[in-house]
Enzyme design. Structure first.
Site, PDB file in Angstrom:
ATOM      1  N   LYS A 100       0.859  -1.187   0.000  1.00 60.36           N
ATOM      2  CA  LYS A 100       0.000   0.000   0.000  1.00 60.36           C
ATOM      3  C   LYS A 100       0.895   1.237   0.000  1.00 60.36           C
ATOM      4  O   LYS A 100       1.410   1.652   1.034  1.00 60.36           O
ATOM      5  CB  LYS A 100      -0.926   0.001   1.216  1.00 60.36           C
ATOM      6  N   CYS A 384      19.397  34.097  14.584  1.00 65.26           N
ATOM      7  CA  CYS A 384      19.883  35.459  14.348  1.00 65.26           C
ATOM      8  C   CYS A 384      19.111  36.521  15.115  1.00 65.26           C
ATOM      9  O   CYS A 384      19.517  37.696  15.145  1.00 65.26           O
ATOM     10  CB  CYS A 384      19.843  35.781  12.860  1.00 65.26           C
TER      11      CYS A 384
END
Length: 666
Positions: A100, A384
């Protein structure tokens, strides 16, 4: 009680919309199945339990399915499978069992052998038209499709897949799983990354609705003969079916694609159809799901990382547990939509499992103590400190992912350079070395010469300057202990980089990190417009911005987008050239000494995509159909009298078996 029922139903509806109409699921399969089981216990007749798929979004054109696309009932274990066999009276019947595939369903419509339309499942009755994208899929036959020797007019049902190797190309940070990312890519209006997708076919109907064969096994054989990839399958009795399930479950982690169970069907198709359906689910078919291997642990912290795209990814830190034979202490929390849907907080006891046997993820929360600490969404980039926000997704709304919006964020720089290194297979520069090369304040030891202090990576192009100051690299301090990189490692790194100083256009442009422009896409564009995109100047000329040229190049929807990205990267490209990168001519496959062309058909011991990759890795080409100039047709029986084999022989193509193919490869 009613409010609880409706709350669960609402969660299921929202999860369905995210699953089928976006590239990020709110819930993993196990948690979703648990919700449905709970609703089934509380309100077995609830309308939500009868729904197939989800209502299509408003982004793409709608298309009605000529043949409705249903779903499958599920068995979660051997007892439930045995009950289905017993209830259906299949104890002595022949069954067809296949893997499947964990992807998104699509219906392909063909007219006289030519693909004319591709439609997503949608709600089973109406889906979205993705024909333009389907034409770019790796293995979706577009022309000359024949069933039993005749040009095919009818419908093919298939699963859209993002293979593991292509998943890594599309999402190096593994922000989304391949199923949801593949679904999202398939529905992109601009066709970006559609060439990374594959399909796996499993059913075919003629235009009048009749199936093309009397048995499931014969149907799969005909589909392969027509050029389609099919899921690995077997035909046998009940015992054979369960043995295949157990074998597949044991080897699942080694497969090159994700699967989430097995599909068992009564092999006799007319008898299967005569059994009818229940809520758009055929009674003669069932999906046996794999159990999610989980382990209980406690969430102790959440660490935020930033990928090369700027995506902020929350990762849970847990008490170590054994999972799949390894000790696991980290698991992806994906994004804050998932965190909110799970209602997870630090201090909670949770169940984690390995999604696709690869990536550890949280399945569910078991207990929530009073002193739990919420997982807050960051208001600034954890790397940052810059602003964060959400980008527009393919529907025009906000993405579920949170991004750093600072273009100069160091995490984006290391990610961009890291992608370049991975794309060109430049070895020796791992995360620790790359961080030291990019982060401010790193790379300087007290006894280093002042002249060495100017060497710093500010872009991928700077990699080619490291040879100019080997002392800087030798003295590069790594980790908290500031241990020098050393002369030997520095010499190897410089050697790796110098070996990739001369690059072909696909290698160079496909490694810049431009969305939708990988190495394969560059090569496909060159093949589509021979001689017109063979130089760097051609790519920077603006040609792709024109609608007519973009159409001819096979990128009608994204040509202008790619052109804008190339213009935006022009200074970076010039930086590469200034640092000594040389763009060499791309050898045409016909010019590669000993290069041959192959076409694969019929059954094989390994997936057809794997055979294709093996051939291309040796410099050979692979064609989707038999035609003039084809050297070899690889098939199970080279003496076959099938129409494809007869056509090949008439054209002078040699028919060989898989063993002979391996011999040719060497």
């Amino acid at each position: 009680m009613n409010s609880n029922i409706e709350e669960i139903a609402a969660q299921i509806r929202n999860a369905d919309l995210a699953y089928y109409n976006s590239d990020s699921a709110m819930l993993e399969d196990a948690a979703y199945d648990a919700l449905k089981d709970r609703l089934r216990q509380l309100a077995p007749g609830h309308d939500v339990l009868k729904v197939v798929g989800a209502v299509p979004s408003e982004m793409l054109a709608k298309a009605k399915h000529a043949i409705p696309m249903g779903s499958l009932d599920k068995a979660m274990n051997q007892d439930e499978f045995a009950a289905w066999i017993r209830n259906m009276g299949f104890q002595n019947q022949m069954l067809t069992v296949s893997m499947k595939m964990d992807g998104g369903s699509v219906a392909l419509e063909y007219l006289n052998g030519r693909l004319i339309r591709a439609v997503t499942r949608g709600d089973g009755l109406i889906g979205e038209d993705i024909t333009a994208n389907a034409r770019q899929f790796q293995n979706c036959p577009g022309e000359d499709v024949k069933i039993a020797g005749s040009p095919f007019t009818g419908f093919i049902r298939a699963e859209i897949m993002l293979l593991n190797e292509d998943w890594k190309k599309a999402d190096p940070d593994f922000v989304s799983n391949p199923r949801n990312l593949g679904n999202g890519i398939a529905r992109r209006k601009n066709g970006e990354q559609a060439e990374l997708l594959s399909i796996c076919a499993f059913r075919a109907h003629f235009e009048d609705g009749d199936v093309i064969a009397g048995t499931e096994a014969d149907m799969l054989v005909l589909l392969e003969a027509a050029g389609f990839t099919v899921s690995p399958w077997r035909r046998g009795n009940v015992g054979d079916a369960w043995r295949f399930y157990e074998e597949t479950r044991a080897g699942r982690a080694t497969l090159p694609f994700w699967i989430d169970g097995m599909v068992v069907k009564l092999d006799d198709v007319p008898a299967q159809i005569s059994l009818g359906e229940r809520d758009q689910r055929p009674k003669g078919q069932i999906a046996i799901k794999f159990p999610a291997e989980g382990a209980r642990t406690v969430l102790r912290a959440v660490e935020l990382t930033v990928g090369h795209t700027g995506a902020i990814i929350p990762t849970g830190k847990f008490d170590p547990v054994q999972l799949g034979g390894t000790s696991v202490s980290n698991a992806l929390l994906c994004n804050w939509e998932v965190i909110r849907a799970l209602d997870i907080a630090i201090g909670d006891t949770v169940v984690i499992y390995k999604a696709g046997d690869i990536i550890p993820k949280v399945m569910q929360v078991v207990t929530r103590p009073e002193n739990r600490i919420p997982v807050s969404e960051p208001s600034a980039c954890p790397v940052c400190g810059g602003p964060v926000g959400r980008k527009k997704n393919v529907q025009g709304g906000e993405s579920v992912m949170l991004y750093c919006l600072n273009d100069n964020c160091p995490a984006k720089l290391t990610g961009k350079i890291g992608r370049y290194l991975r794309s060109l297979n430049i070895l020796g520069i791992g995360d620790e070395v790359l961080d030291a090369l990019c982060k401010p304040g790193e790379g300087i030891l007290p006894d280093m010469d002042a002249g060495s202090r100017s060497v710093k990576l500010k872009s991928p192009a700077d990699l080619y300057t490291l040879k100019d100051d080997p002392e800087f690299l030798e003295c590069l301090p790594l980790g908290d202990k500031k241990i020098r990189l050393g002369a030997n490692r520095a010499r190897k790194i410089i050697g790796e980089i110098e070996a990739k100083r001369e690059l072909t256009l696909p290698e160079f442009l496909g490694s810049l990190g431009i969305d939708g422009l990988g190495k394969r896409r560059v090569a496909l564009i060159q093949e589509a417009v021979p001689g017109r995109m063979d130089t760097l100047d051609d790519w920077l000329s603006g040609k792709l911005g024109g609608a007519e040229f973009a159409g001819a190049a096979g990128v009608p929807n994204i040509g202008p987008v790619l052109n804008e990205a190339l213009v935006a990267n022009k200074s970076l490209i010039q930086e590469f050239l200034a640092n000594g990168v040389v763009i060499k001519a791309t050898a045409k496959k016909s010019e590669i000494p000993g290069a041959k062309s192959f076409c694969f058909t019929g059954a094989s011991s390994v997936p057809r995509l794997q055979l294709k990759a093996m051939a291309e890795a040796k410099g050979h080409s692979v064609k989707d159909s038999v035609g003039k100039g084809l050297d070899y047709l690889v098939m199970a029986d080279p003496h076959s009298t099938s129409s494809k084999a007869v056509k090949a022989r008439n054209l002078g193509t040699k028919c060989i078996n898989e063993a002979e193919f391996y011999t040719i490869l060497g």
